[in-house]
Motif scaffolding. Structure first.
Motif, PDB file in Angstrom:
ATOM      1  N   LEU A 115       0.825  -1.211   0.000  1.00  0.00           N
ATOM      2  CA  LEU A 115       0.000   0.000   0.000  1.00  0.00           C
ATOM      3  C   LEU A 115       0.860   1.263   0.000  1.00  0.00           C
ATOM      4  O   LEU A 115       0.556   2.239  -0.700  1.00  0.00           O
ATOM      5  CB  LEU A 115      -0.933   0.009   1.212  1.00  0.00           C
ATOM      6  N   TYR A 116       1.947   1.261   0.751  1.00  0.00           N
ATOM      7  CA  TYR A 116       2.829   2.419   0.813  1.00  0.00           C
ATOM      8  C   TYR A 116       3.471   2.671  -0.552  1.00  0.00           C
ATOM      9  O   TYR A 116       3.487   3.794  -1.054  1.00  0.00           O
ATOM     10  CB  TYR A 116       3.913   2.197   1.875  1.00  0.00           C
ATOM     11  N   ARG A 117       3.984   1.618  -1.177  1.00  0.00           N
ATOM     12  CA  ARG A 117       4.634   1.775  -2.479  1.00  0.00           C
ATOM     13  C   ARG A 117       3.641   2.204  -3.548  1.00  0.00           C
ATOM     14  O   ARG A 117       3.956   3.051  -4.389  1.00  0.00           O
ATOM     15  CB  ARG A 117       5.349   0.494  -2.882  1.00  0.00           C
ATOM     16  N   ALA A 118       2.446   1.633  -3.532  1.00  0.00           N
ATOM     17  CA  ALA A 118       1.421   2.036  -4.506  1.00  0.00           C
ATOM     18  C   ALA A 118       1.056   3.497  -4.319  1.00  0.00           C
ATOM     19  O   ALA A 118       0.913   4.246  -5.294  1.00  0.00           O
ATOM     20  CB  ALA A 118       0.183   1.144  -4.357  1.00  0.00           C
ATOM     21  N   THR A 119       0.938   3.924  -3.071  1.00  0.00           N
ATOM     22  CA  THR A 119       0.628   5.330  -2.786  1.00  0.00           C
ATOM     23  C   THR A 119       1.729   6.238  -3.289  1.00  0.00           C
ATOM     24  O   THR A 119       1.466   7.280  -3.903  1.00  0.00           O
ATOM     25  CB  THR A 119       0.425   5.535  -1.272  1.00  0.00           C
ATOM     26  N   MET A 120       2.981   5.860  -3.058  1.00  0.00           N
ATOM     27  CA  MET A 120       4.100   6.695  -3.518  1.00  0.00           C
ATOM     28  C   MET A 120       4.160   6.755  -5.040  1.00  0.00           C
ATOM     29  O   MET A 120       4.386   7.822  -5.619  1.00  0.00           O
ATOM     30  CB  MET A 120       5.428   6.162  -2.959  1.00  0.00           C
ATOM     31  N   ILE A 121       3.957   5.622  -5.704  1.00  0.00           N
ATOM     32  CA  ILE A 121       3.983   5.597  -7.173  1.00  0.00           C
ATOM     33  C   ILE A 121       2.878   6.482  -7.734  1.00  0.00           C
ATOM     34  O   ILE A 121       3.114   7.290  -8.646  1.00  0.00           O
ATOM     35  CB  ILE A 121       3.867   4.146  -7.696  1.00  0.00           C
ATOM     36  N   LEU A 122       1.664   6.345  -7.199  1.00  0.00           N
ATOM     37  CA  LEU A 122       0.548   7.166  -7.676  1.00  0.00           C
ATOM     38  C   LEU A 122       0.770   8.647  -7.390  1.00  0.00           C
ATOM     39  O   LEU A 122       0.444   9.503  -8.216  1.00  0.00           O
ATOM     40  CB  LEU A 122      -0.763   6.699  -7.040  1.00  0.00           C
ATOM     41  N   THR A 123       1.346   8.964  -6.239  1.00  0.00           N
ATOM     42  CA  THR A 123       1.605  10.366  -5.884  1.00  0.00           C
ATOM     43  C   THR A 123       2.649  10.980  -6.800  1.00  0.00           C
ATOM     44  O   THR A 123       2.438  12.063  -7.359  1.00  0.00           O
ATOM     45  CB  THR A 123       2.056  10.464  -4.417  1.00  0.00           C
ATOM     46  N   VAL A 124       3.781  10.304  -6.968  1.00  0.00           N
ATOM     47  CA  VAL A 124       4.846  10.831  -7.821  1.00  0.00           C
ATOM     48  C   VAL A 124       4.380  10.882  -9.280  1.00  0.00           C
ATOM     49  O   VAL A 124       4.594  11.887  -9.979  1.00  0.00           O
ATOM     50  CB  VAL A 124       6.137   9.985  -7.664  1.00  0.00           C
ATOM     51  N   GLY A 137       1.273  11.047 -10.433  1.00  0.00           N
ATOM     52  CA  GLY A 137       0.247  12.077 -10.564  1.00  0.00           C
ATOM     53  C   GLY A 137       0.819  13.473 -10.555  1.00  0.00           C
ATOM     54  O   GLY A 137       0.381  14.349 -11.319  1.00  0.00           O
ATOM     55  N   THR A 138       1.823  13.710  -9.716  1.00  0.00           N
ATOM     56  CA  THR A 138       2.478  15.024  -9.670  1.00  0.00           C
ATOM     57  C   THR A 138       3.201  15.294 -10.984  1.00  0.00           C
ATOM     58  O   THR A 138       3.101  16.399 -11.545  1.00  0.00           O
ATOM     59  CB  THR A 138       3.459  15.091  -8.483  1.00  0.00           C
ATOM     60  N   ALA A 139       3.931  14.304 -11.495  1.00  0.00           N
ATOM     61  CA  ALA A 139       4.632  14.469 -12.769  1.00  0.00           C
ATOM     62  C   ALA A 139       3.648  14.738 -13.905  1.00  0.00           C
ATOM     63  O   ALA A 139       3.871  15.617 -14.746  1.00  0.00           O
ATOM     64  CB  ALA A 139       5.473  13.226 -13.069  1.00  0.00           C
ATOM     65  N   TYR A 140       2.551  14.019 -13.924  1.00  0.00           N
ATOM     66  CA  TYR A 140       1.535  14.207 -14.970  1.00  0.00           C
ATOM     67  C   TYR A 140       0.904  15.595 -14.872  1.00  0.00           C
ATOM     68  O   TYR A 140       0.676  16.250 -15.900  1.00  0.00           O
ATOM     69  CB  TYR A 140       0.473  13.114 -14.866  1.00  0.00           C
ATOM     70  N   ALA A 141       0.635  16.066 -13.652  1.00  0.00           N
ATOM     71  CA  ALA A 141       0.059  17.396 -13.470  1.00  0.00           C
ATOM     72  C   ALA A 141       1.025  18.473 -13.954  1.00  0.00           C
ATOM     73  O   ALA A 141       0.609  19.436 -14.620  1.00  0.00           O
ATOM     74  CB  ALA A 141      -0.305  17.614 -11.999  1.00  0.00           C
ATOM     75  N   ILE A 142       2.314  18.330 -13.654  1.00  0.00           N
ATOM     76  CA  ILE A 142       3.317  19.299 -14.118  1.00  0.00           C
ATOM     77  C   ILE A 142       3.406  19.260 -15.638  1.00  0.00           C
ATOM     78  O   ILE A 142       3.478  20.303 -16.301  1.00  0.00           O
ATOM     79  CB  ILE A 142       4.683  19.027 -13.449  1.00  0.00           C
ATOM     80  N   TYR A 143       3.375  18.066 -16.228  1.00  0.00           N
ATOM     81  CA  TYR A 143       3.403  17.939 -17.690  1.00  0.00           C
ATOM     82  C   TYR A 143       2.195  18.643 -18.311  1.00  0.00           C
ATOM     83  O   TYR A 143       2.337  19.387 -19.292  1.00  0.00           O
ATOM     84  CB  TYR A 143       3.431  16.450 -18.071  1.00  0.00           C
ATOM     85  N   GLN A 144       1.006  18.411 -17.766  1.00  0.00           N
ATOM     86  CA  GLN A 144      -0.195  19.044 -18.314  1.00  0.00           C
ATOM     87  C   GLN A 144      -0.141  20.564 -18.162  1.00  0.00           C
ATOM     88  O   GLN A 144      -0.601  21.301 -19.040  1.00  0.00           O
ATOM     89  CB  GLN A 144      -1.457  18.483 -17.645  1.00  0.00           C
ATOM     90  N   LEU A 145       0.407  21.067 -17.058  1.00  0.00           N
ATOM     91  CA  LEU A 145       0.575  22.510 -16.887  1.00  0.00           C
ATOM     92  C   LEU A 145       1.528  23.066 -17.941  1.00  0.00           C
ATOM     93  O   LEU A 145       1.293  24.145 -18.499  1.00  0.00           O
ATOM     94  CB  LEU A 145       1.094  22.830 -15.485  1.00  0.00           C
ATOM     95  N   ALA A 146       2.604  22.349 -18.224  1.00  0.00           N
ATOM     96  CA  ALA A 146       3.556  22.789 -19.243  1.00  0.00           C
ATOM     97  C   ALA A 146       2.906  22.807 -20.622  1.00  0.00           C
ATOM     98  O   ALA A 146       3.097  23.752 -21.398  1.00  0.00           O
ATOM     99  CB  ALA A 146       4.783  21.886 -19.233  1.00  0.00           C
TER     100      ALA A 146
END
Length: 96
Positions: free
Chosen positions: A67-76, A78-87
């Motif tokens: 659960l911890y690893r899945a949460t970290m993967i989804l968080t990182v 999702g953050t990368a995808y959000a930054i990409y979409q902002l760019a």
């Protein structure tokens, strides 16, 4: 007094329904548990308070690690995808 069979019968049915509802309410709000589990609070306290260098959010076992690893993967991710979409949104395509 004045007797009307239908009215007297409906009062009796209403009273019976009210008593049945009261019994159901008393049964479902009972404080006694039907299933008795072994009290493992002392074991869990010992496990979670043990100073073995493992963070408390991973002490639950393999499920906690997954659960911890899945949460970290989804968080990182999702953050990368959000930054990409902002760019992408920041640099609109030029119209010909």
């Amino acid at each position: 007094g004045f007797f009307v069979p239908g009215v007297q019968l409906s009062r009796l049915v209403m009273l019976r329904n009210l008593l049945a509802l009261r019994q159901i309410g008393q049964r479902t709000i009972s404080t006694t548990s039907r299933m008795h589990f072994k009290n493992r609070v002392a074991e869990k306290q010992k496990l979670f308070q043990e100073d073995d260098g493992i963070p408390v959010y991973l002490k639950g076992g393999i499920v906690d690690v997954i659960l911890y690893r899945a949460t970290m993967i989804l968080t990182v991710g999702g953050t990368a995808y959000a930054i990409y979409q902002l760019a992408v949104a920041s640099f609109p395509k030029k119209q010909d």
